[in-house]
Write an enzyme that holds these catalytic residues in place. Sequence first.
Site, PDB file in Angstrom:
ATOM      1  N   GLY A   1     -17.714  11.592  11.034  1.00 53.85           N
ATOM      2  CA  GLY A   1     -17.061  12.630  10.229  1.00 53.85           C
ATOM      3  C   GLY A   1     -18.100  13.347   9.392  1.00 53.85           C
ATOM      4  CG  LEU A   2     -17.263  17.431   8.368  1.00 51.35           C
ATOM      5  CD1 LEU A   2     -16.324  18.418   7.677  1.00 51.35           C
ATOM      6  CD2 LEU A   2     -18.431  18.168   9.026  1.00 51.35           C
ATOM      7  CB  SER A   3     -21.909  15.152   4.457  1.00 49.56           C
ATOM      8  OG  SER A   3     -22.372  14.666   3.216  1.00 49.56           O
ATOM      9  N   GLY A   4     -19.312  13.356   3.170  1.00 52.27           N
ATOM     10  CA  GLY A   4     -18.258  13.345   2.147  1.00 52.27           C
ATOM     11  C   GLY A   4     -16.873  13.069   2.696  1.00 52.27           C
TER      12      GLY A   4
ATOM     13  N   GLY B   1     -15.824  10.293   3.857  1.00 50.83           N
ATOM     14  CA  GLY B   1     -15.392   8.959   3.434  1.00 50.83           C
ATOM     15  C   GLY B   1     -15.914   7.828   4.300  1.00 50.83           C
ATOM     16  CE  LYS B   2     -20.439   9.893   7.875  1.00 47.83           C
ATOM     17  NZ  LYS B   2     -20.203  11.059   7.007  1.00 47.83           N
ATOM     18  CB  SER B   3     -20.598   5.460   2.809  1.00 43.75           C
ATOM     19  OG  SER B   3     -21.596   6.096   3.549  1.00 43.75           O
TER      20      SER B   3
ATOM     21  CB  SER C   1     -22.469  10.208  15.032  1.00 47.34           C
ATOM     22  OG  SER C   1     -21.288   9.771  14.402  1.00 47.34           O
TER      23      SER C   1
HETATM   24  N1  PPS Z   1     -28.877  18.562   6.450  1.00 44.12           N
HETATM   25  C1  PPS Z   1     -28.115  17.484   6.302  1.00 44.12           C
HETATM   26  N2  PPS Z   1     -26.963  17.377   7.019  1.00 44.12           N
HETATM   27  C2  PPS Z   1     -26.201  16.270   6.862  1.00 44.12           C
HETATM   28  N3  PPS Z   1     -26.487  15.226   6.033  1.00 44.12           N
HETATM   29  C3  PPS Z   1     -27.621  15.304   5.304  1.00 44.12           C
HETATM   30  C4  PPS Z   1     -28.474  16.431   5.403  1.00 44.12           C
HETATM   31  N4  PPS Z   1     -29.520  16.226   4.562  1.00 44.12           N
HETATM   32  C5  PPS Z   1     -29.345  15.042   3.971  1.00 44.12           C
HETATM   33  N5  PPS Z   1     -28.206  14.467   4.412  1.00 44.12           N
HETATM   34  C6  PPS Z   1     -27.792  13.104   4.037  1.00 44.12           C
HETATM   35  O1  PPS Z   1     -27.960  12.321   5.221  1.00 44.12           O
HETATM   36  C7  PPS Z   1     -26.770  11.641   5.546  1.00 44.12           C
HETATM   37  C8  PPS Z   1     -26.420  11.830   7.014  1.00 44.12           C
HETATM   38  O2  PPS Z   1     -27.244  11.045   7.806  1.00 44.12           O
HETATM   39  P1  PPS Z   1     -26.766  10.598   9.248  1.00 44.12           P
HETATM   40  O3  PPS Z   1     -27.829   9.715   9.774  1.00 44.12           O
HETATM   41  O4  PPS Z   1     -25.392  10.037   9.166  1.00 44.12           O
HETATM   42  O5  PPS Z   1     -26.724  11.985  10.036  1.00 44.12           O
HETATM   43  S1  PPS Z   1     -26.630  12.227  11.612  1.00 44.12           S
HETATM   44  O6  PPS Z   1     -25.667  11.263  12.160  1.00 44.12           O
HETATM   45  O7  PPS Z   1     -27.963  12.032  12.186  1.00 44.12           O
HETATM   46  O8  PPS Z   1     -26.168  13.623  11.768  1.00 44.12           O
HETATM   47  C9  PPS Z   1     -25.667  12.258   4.720  1.00 44.12           C
HETATM   48  O9  PPS Z   1     -24.877  11.153   4.347  1.00 44.12           O
HETATM   49  P2  PPS Z   1     -23.287  11.194   4.274  1.00 44.12           P
HETATM   50  O10 PPS Z   1     -22.989  12.181   3.176  1.00 44.12           O
HETATM   51  O11 PPS Z   1     -22.942   9.787   3.906  1.00 44.12           O
HETATM   52  O12 PPS Z   1     -22.730  11.603   5.607  1.00 44.12           O
HETATM   53  C10 PPS Z   1     -26.374  12.940   3.574  1.00 44.12           C
HETATM   54  O13 PPS Z   1     -26.419  12.087   2.454  1.00 44.12           O
HETATM   55  N1  ADP Z   2      -8.973   8.374   1.382  1.00 38.84           N
HETATM   56  C1  ADP Z   2     -10.278   8.376   1.115  1.00 38.84           C
HETATM   57  N2  ADP Z   2     -11.110   7.791   1.988  1.00 38.84           N
HETATM   58  C2  ADP Z   2     -12.444   7.767   1.744  1.00 38.84           C
HETATM   59  N3  ADP Z   2     -13.029   8.299   0.654  1.00 38.84           N
HETATM   60  C3  ADP Z   2     -12.230   8.909  -0.254  1.00 38.84           C
HETATM   61  C4  ADP Z   2     -10.832   8.959  -0.059  1.00 38.84           C
HETATM   62  N4  ADP Z   2     -10.300   9.621  -1.099  1.00 38.84           N
HETATM   63  C5  ADP Z   2     -11.319   9.940  -1.905  1.00 38.84           C
HETATM   64  N5  ADP Z   2     -12.490   9.505  -1.413  1.00 38.84           N
HETATM   65  C6  ADP Z   2     -13.806   9.711  -2.056  1.00 38.84           C
HETATM   66  O1  ADP Z   2     -14.554  10.599  -1.233  1.00 38.84           O
HETATM   67  C7  ADP Z   2     -15.951  10.300  -1.313  1.00 38.84           C
HETATM   68  C8  ADP Z   2     -16.484  10.035   0.095  1.00 38.84           C
HETATM   69  O2  ADP Z   2     -17.868   9.802   0.011  1.00 38.84           O
HETATM   70  P1  ADP Z   2     -18.624   8.907   1.082  1.00 38.84           P
HETATM   71  O3  ADP Z   2     -17.880   7.650   1.345  1.00 38.84           O
HETATM   72  O4  ADP Z   2     -20.053   8.804   0.629  1.00 38.84           O
HETATM   73  O5  ADP Z   2     -18.509   9.837   2.395  1.00 38.84           O
HETATM   74  P2  ADP Z   2     -19.508   9.934   3.635  1.00 38.84           P
HETATM   75  O6  ADP Z   2     -20.132   8.585   3.823  1.00 38.84           O
HETATM   76  O7  ADP Z   2     -18.632  10.348   4.776  1.00 38.84           O
HETATM   77  O8  ADP Z   2     -20.505  10.981   3.246  1.00 38.84           O
HETATM   78  C9  ADP Z   2     -16.098   9.071  -2.208  1.00 38.84           C
HETATM   79  O9  ADP Z   2     -16.411   9.508  -3.506  1.00 38.84           O
HETATM   80  C10 ADP Z   2     -14.668   8.466  -2.168  1.00 38.84           C
HETATM   81  O10 ADP Z   2     -14.355   7.745  -3.332  1.00 38.84           O
END
Ligand code: PPS
Ligand code: ADP
Length: 197
Positions: free
Chosen positions: A32-35, A37-39, A106
């Site tokens: 899924g997208l950054s943010g 909720g994956k982590s 991914s």
């Molecule tokens: N340009 C750009 N695009 C997306 N994400 C970015 C970028 N630069 C830094 N980050 C940080 O890196 C995390 C994503 O790394 P991933 O290894 O999951 O990315 S990928 O699967 O290779 O696309 C991502 O983490 P998540 O927010 O947890 O998804 C970001 O914290």
């Molecule tokens: N239903 C939900 N599932 C997952 N995260 C949620 C949800 N509602 C709110 N959140 C918040 O959204 C944010 C997701 O961040 P994170 O887990 O780092 O996402 P990712 O790893 O995809 O970048 C966290 O601050 C989390 O507390």
Amino acid sequence: MATDIVWHQHEVTKQTRSQQLGQQPRVIWLTGLSGSGKSTLANLLEKKLVDNKRYTYLLDGDNVRHGLCGDLGFADKDRVENIRRVSEVAKLFVDAGSIVITAFISPFQTDRDYCRKLLDDNEFVEVFVDTPLEVCEQRDPKGLYKKARNGEIKHFTGIDSTYEAPVSPEVHLDYQDESAEDTAERLYHLLVDKGLV
Ligand SMILES: Nc1ncnc2c1ncn2[C@@H]1O[C@H](COP(=O)(O)OS(=O)(=O)O)[C@@H](OP(=O)(O)O)[C@H]1O
Ligand SMILES: Nc1ncnc2c1ncn2[C@@H]1O[C@H](COP(=O)(O)OP(=O)(O)O)[C@@H](O)[C@H]1O
């Protein structure tokens, strides 16, 4: 390319290890997208599995990029290599009998399918954390969307880098209005009901 190498067949196998652990190894692949909720979900899911005596390992994009994939950036070819390496590591953990949870953007279907094909039937469970871009951007837990919109970060997923939604994921999570704890509980029970964990 390495040449002149052979495959060693060891006596202790994946089946031996799985039996000893009393579980079927899997990869629970969160995408899924950054943010999205994956982590957060991966962390909560792992706790639930461990509470239920499962042997697990969590591979998280941010963490893996501190070491194994520390030489990779975010151009498409780097993301492809990132997921290739992670897929191979996940396969090793599956061979060790673990339930592996992965939390990587991914973004490309072919790379997620690459991991699926590395594994045996039913070992790969694709989970689409389907949080819309607007919601992810509003959450912006690391302030990265703001930077991407300001042009401080290039190739940011969903802004100027592609995200391909899964074609037929085993699990589709589309519950951004509920709490992370409730979604993790939902995910855990879905996996249990499908006999996957
Ligand atoms: N340009 C750009 N695009 C997306 N994400 C970015 C970028 N630069 C830094 N980050 C940080 O890196 C995390 C994503 O790394 P991933 O290894 O999951 O990315 S990928 O699967 O290779 O696309 C991502 O983490 P998540 O927010 O947890 O998804 C970001 O914290
Ligand atoms: N239903 C939900 N599932 C997952 N995260 C949620 C949800 N509602 C709110 N959140 C918040 O959204 C944010 C997701 O961040 P994170 O887990 O780092 O996402 P990712 O790893 O995809 O970048 C966290 O601050 C989390 O507390």
